[in-house]
Motif scaffolding. Structure first.
Motif, PDB file in Angstrom:
ATOM      1  N   PRO A   1      -9.970  10.551  -2.876  1.00 31.76           N
ATOM      2  CA  PRO A   1      -9.689   9.615  -1.782  1.00 31.76           C
ATOM      3  C   PRO A   1      -8.207   9.605  -1.432  1.00 31.76           C
ATOM      4  CG  PRO A   1     -11.006   8.584  -3.513  1.00 31.76           C
ATOM      5  CD  PRO A   1     -10.522   9.898  -4.046  1.00 31.76           C
ATOM      6  N   ASP A   2      -7.904   9.163  -0.199  1.00 35.11           N
ATOM      7  CA  ASP A   2      -6.500   9.045   0.168  1.00 35.11           C
ATOM      8  C   ASP A   2      -5.860   7.912  -0.624  1.00 35.11           C
ATOM      9  OD1 ASP A   2      -6.835   6.487   1.567  1.00 35.11           O
ATOM     10  OD2 ASP A   2      -7.894   7.659   3.071  1.00 35.11           O
ATOM     11  N   GLU A   3      -4.536   7.818  -0.544  1.00 33.91           N
ATOM     12  CA  GLU A   3      -3.815   6.859  -1.369  1.00 33.91           C
ATOM     13  C   GLU A   3      -4.209   5.418  -1.069  1.00 33.91           C
ATOM     14  OE1 GLU A   3       0.383   8.511  -2.802  1.00 33.91           O
ATOM     15  OE2 GLU A   3       0.251   8.336  -0.617  1.00 33.91           O
ATOM     16  N   PHE A   4      -4.500   5.115   0.197  1.00 32.64           N
ATOM     17  CA  PHE A   4      -4.899   3.749   0.523  1.00 32.64           C
ATOM     18  C   PHE A   4      -6.155   3.362  -0.252  1.00 32.64           C
ATOM     19  CE2 PHE A   4      -7.342   0.620   2.892  1.00 32.64           C
ATOM     20  CZ  PHE A   4      -6.391  -0.370   3.088  1.00 32.64           C
ATOM     21  N   HIS A   5      -7.118   4.288  -0.329  1.00 30.48           N
ATOM     22  CA  HIS A   5      -8.367   4.009  -1.049  1.00 30.48           C
ATOM     23  C   HIS A   5      -8.134   3.821  -2.550  1.00 30.48           C
ATOM     24  CE1 HIS A   5     -10.365   5.147   2.650  1.00 30.48           C
ATOM     25  NE2 HIS A   5     -11.551   4.884   2.117  1.00 30.48           N
ATOM     26  N   ILE A   6      -7.017   4.315  -3.031  1.00 33.22           N
ATOM     27  CA  ILE A   6      -6.689   4.160  -4.451  1.00 33.22           C
ATOM     28  C   ILE A   6      -5.884   2.885  -4.687  1.00 33.22           C
ATOM     29  CG2 ILE A   6      -5.436   5.181  -6.389  1.00 33.22           C
ATOM     30  CD1 ILE A   6      -5.989   7.929  -5.129  1.00 33.22           C
TER      31      ILE A   6
ATOM     32  N   GLY B   1      -9.914 -17.035  -0.329  1.00 32.25           N
ATOM     33  CA  GLY B   1      -9.878 -16.463   1.004  1.00 32.25           C
ATOM     34  C   GLY B   1      -9.355 -15.040   0.945  1.00 32.25           C
ATOM     35  N   LEU B   2      -9.667 -14.279   1.974  1.00 31.86           N
ATOM     36  CA  LEU B   2      -9.191 -12.902   2.077  1.00 31.86           C
ATOM     37  C   LEU B   2      -8.532 -12.725   3.429  1.00 31.86           C
ATOM     38  CD1 LEU B   2      -9.282 -10.086   0.607  1.00 31.86           C
ATOM     39  CD2 LEU B   2     -11.299  -9.585   1.989  1.00 31.86           C
ATOM     40  N   GLY B   3      -7.354 -12.132   3.423  1.00 31.62           N
ATOM     41  CA  GLY B   3      -6.647 -11.951   4.686  1.00 31.62           C
ATOM     42  C   GLY B   3      -5.780 -10.718   4.672  1.00 31.62           C
ATOM     43  N   LEU B   4      -5.149 -10.441   5.804  1.00 29.47           N
ATOM     44  CA  LEU B   4      -4.242  -9.306   5.926  1.00 29.47           C
ATOM     45  C   LEU B   4      -2.816  -9.780   5.665  1.00 29.47           C
ATOM     46  CD1 LEU B   4      -5.607  -7.332   9.015  1.00 29.47           C
ATOM     47  CD2 LEU B   4      -6.101  -7.026   6.591  1.00 29.47           C
ATOM     48  N   TRP B   5      -2.198  -9.149   4.710  1.00 29.84           N
ATOM     49  CA  TRP B   5      -0.847  -9.508   4.267  1.00 29.84           C
ATOM     50  C   TRP B   5       0.093  -8.346   4.574  1.00 29.84           C
ATOM     51  CZ3 TRP B   5       1.369  -7.021  -0.244  1.00 29.84           C
ATOM     52  CH2 TRP B   5       2.634  -7.497  -0.611  1.00 29.84           C
ATOM     53  N   GLN B   6       1.181  -8.650   5.288  1.00 35.58           N
ATOM     54  CA  GLN B   6       2.207  -7.642   5.569  1.00 35.58           C
ATOM     55  C   GLN B   6       3.225  -7.682   4.457  1.00 35.58           C
ATOM     56  OE1 GLN B   6       2.393  -5.607   8.504  1.00 35.58           O
ATOM     57  NE2 GLN B   6       4.032  -4.506   7.462  1.00 35.58           N
ATOM     58  N   GLY B   7       3.343  -6.588   3.717  1.00 28.53           N
ATOM     59  CA  GLY B   7       4.305  -6.581   2.629  1.00 28.53           C
ATOM     60  C   GLY B   7       4.319  -5.266   1.881  1.00 28.53           C
TER      61      GLY B   7
ATOM     62  N   GLN C   1       5.106   0.661  -0.696  1.00 28.14           N
ATOM     63  CA  GLN C   1       4.660   1.009   0.652  1.00 28.14           C
ATOM     64  C   GLN C   1       4.443  -0.269   1.448  1.00 28.14           C
ATOM     65  OE1 GLN C   1       4.213   3.958   2.334  1.00 28.14           O
ATOM     66  NE2 GLN C   1       3.793   2.645   4.084  1.00 28.14           N
ATOM     67  N   GLU C   2       5.116  -0.394   2.569  1.00 29.52           N
ATOM     68  CA  GLU C   2       4.931  -1.571   3.411  1.00 29.52           C
ATOM     69  C   GLU C   2       3.891  -1.285   4.482  1.00 29.52           C
ATOM     70  OE1 GLU C   2       7.376  -4.930   5.974  1.00 29.52           O
ATOM     71  OE2 GLU C   2       8.290  -2.971   5.639  1.00 29.52           O
ATOM     72  N   ARG C   3       2.931  -2.170   4.590  1.00 29.20           N
ATOM     73  CA  ARG C   3       1.896  -2.084   5.606  1.00 29.20           C
ATOM     74  C   ARG C   3       1.077  -3.379   5.527  1.00 29.20           C
ATOM     75  NH1 ARG C   3      -2.327   1.220   6.353  1.00 29.20           N
ATOM     76  NH2 ARG C   3      -3.521  -0.689   6.730  1.00 29.20           N
ATOM     77  N   LEU C   4      -0.015  -3.438   6.272  1.00 29.80           N
ATOM     78  CA  LEU C   4      -0.952  -4.534   6.144  1.00 29.80           C
ATOM     79  C   LEU C   4      -1.937  -4.213   5.020  1.00 29.80           C
ATOM     80  CD1 LEU C   4      -1.766  -5.452   9.861  1.00 29.80           C
ATOM     81  CD2 LEU C   4      -0.715  -6.954   8.157  1.00 29.80           C
ATOM     82  N   TRP C   5      -2.048  -5.143   4.083  1.00 33.15           N
ATOM     83  CA  TRP C   5      -2.960  -4.984   2.955  1.00 33.15           C
ATOM     84  C   TRP C   5      -3.950  -6.146   2.925  1.00 33.15           C
ATOM     85  CZ3 TRP C   5      -2.273  -0.548   0.190  1.00 33.15           C
ATOM     86  CH2 TRP C   5      -1.005   0.059   0.207  1.00 33.15           C
ATOM     87  N   LEU C   6      -5.149  -5.886   2.458  1.00 33.96           N
ATOM     88  CA  LEU C   6      -6.088  -6.963   2.165  1.00 33.96           C
ATOM     89  C   LEU C   6      -5.628  -7.676   0.897  1.00 33.96           C
ATOM     90  CD1 LEU C   6      -9.571  -5.266   2.732  1.00 33.96           C
ATOM     91  CD2 LEU C   6      -8.532  -7.036   4.151  1.00 33.96           C
ATOM     92  N   ARG C   7      -5.621  -9.006   0.960  1.00 39.90           N
ATOM     93  CA  ARG C   7      -5.132  -9.758  -0.191  1.00 39.90           C
ATOM     94  C   ARG C   7      -5.816 -11.116  -0.245  1.00 39.90           C
ATOM     95  NH1 ARG C   7       0.982  -9.596  -2.406  1.00 39.90           N
ATOM     96  NH2 ARG C   7       0.673 -10.895  -4.238  1.00 39.90           N
ATOM     97  N   TRP C   8      -6.049 -11.606  -1.471  1.00 40.14           N
ATOM     98  CA  TRP C   8      -6.680 -12.904  -1.672  1.00 40.14           C
ATOM     99  C   TRP C   8      -5.656 -14.031  -1.524  1.00 40.14           C
ATOM    100  CZ3 TRP C   8     -11.722 -12.374  -1.708  1.00 40.14           C
ATOM    101  CH2 TRP C   8     -12.296 -11.210  -2.219  1.00 40.14           C
TER     102      TRP C   8
END
Length: 267
Positions: free
Chosen positions: A36-41, A192-198, A203-210
């Protein structure tokens, strides 16, 4: 149909001792190649590190990344391999004592509570149940999660568009939630689950985070340690500052006494 959170009941009347166990079933991804690509890891790691449902003791919370999920005793070799899934209310360990090689639903008292899939080229139909199933092939991801396991929450995330779609199991089917913002609350998890910029793994990007009930992002163990270290450093600095101020006040008092002709060293 089995609902997550409810003990599994299987109609097969064979002796349970004959049913295949975790040790009888393959743990690798049979017939699949490539990495898988790095995001999937990286993304699933962040989910697992911050998955702390407050209503459940840690020993009853289990999460998995790319673990074989066996769901049909009639076809014991059929499995899905969710990018990430979480289970609450069972045991973190297999039979309460061992790390899992896979998650075998007919051996577990609880089905997954939430499944998260990351879209990849060629997987969208499978993940969203939009294709036509070949009767000779295993059911698609969507069918397994919705119709067989009745997973209460199903999240699909497209990292190329940063779009999060959330589905909730209601009366036998998934209904998509309409999101006014990229955040969603799961009552059963009290998370809750949301998109976190950090930054995550540099690596900075939008991540799923609790996030918790107050809307604060849950911290990883490293972040908790760093926060505690900063708090300790701030406390030490404050203590040092107060000590310096006290020394200055003593010196000022001594100067006043000397100005009055009094030797403070003789007091």
């Amino acid at each position: 149909m089995v609902q997550s959170g409810i003990p599994n009941t299987v109609t097969d009347q064979r002796n349970r001792a004959d049913w295949p166990t975790m040790y009888d079933l393959p743990s690798e991804e049979v017939g699949q190649s490539g990495v898988p690509d790095e995001f999937h890891i990286w993304q699933p790691q962040l989910l697992s590190l911050t998955f702390r449902p407050p209503a459940y003791p840690p020993e009853t919370v289990f999460s998995a990344i790319g673990l074989n999920l066996y769901y049909d005793l009639q076809h014991p070799r059929w499995y899905k391999r969710p990018d990430w899934f979480g289970v609450v209310g069972g045991s973190r360990l297999y039979q309460g004592k061992e790390l899992r090689q896979s998650y075998v639903c007919w051996q577990e008292p609880i089905n997954p509570t939430i499944v998260i899939e990351f879209l990849s080229p060629g997987t969208e139909d499978e993940d969203l149940g939009q294709g036509i199933r070949d009767p000779q092939q295993p059911p698609m991801q969507w069918q397994v999660y919705e119709q067989i396991l009745a997973v209460p929450y199903y999240v699909v995330f497209d990292s190329s568009t940063d779009q999060m779609r959330v589905f909730e199991w209601i009366e036998g089917h998934y209904q998509e939630r309409v999101l006014g913002q990229p955040r969603v609350w799961f009552p059963r998890l009290q998370l809750g689950l949301g998109l976190w910029q950090g930054y995550w793994l540099k690596q900075e990007r939008l991540w799923l985070r609790w996030f918790d009930g107050e809307g604060s992002w849950l911290l990883t163990p490293e972040e908790v340690e760093a926060k505690a270290r900063r708090a300790a450093e701030a406390c030490a600095q404050q203590t040092e500052h107060r000590a310096t101020e006290a020394e200055n006040r003593v010196a000022q008092l001594a100067d006043r006494l000397r100005a009055m002709g009094i030797n403070p060293d003789e007091l």
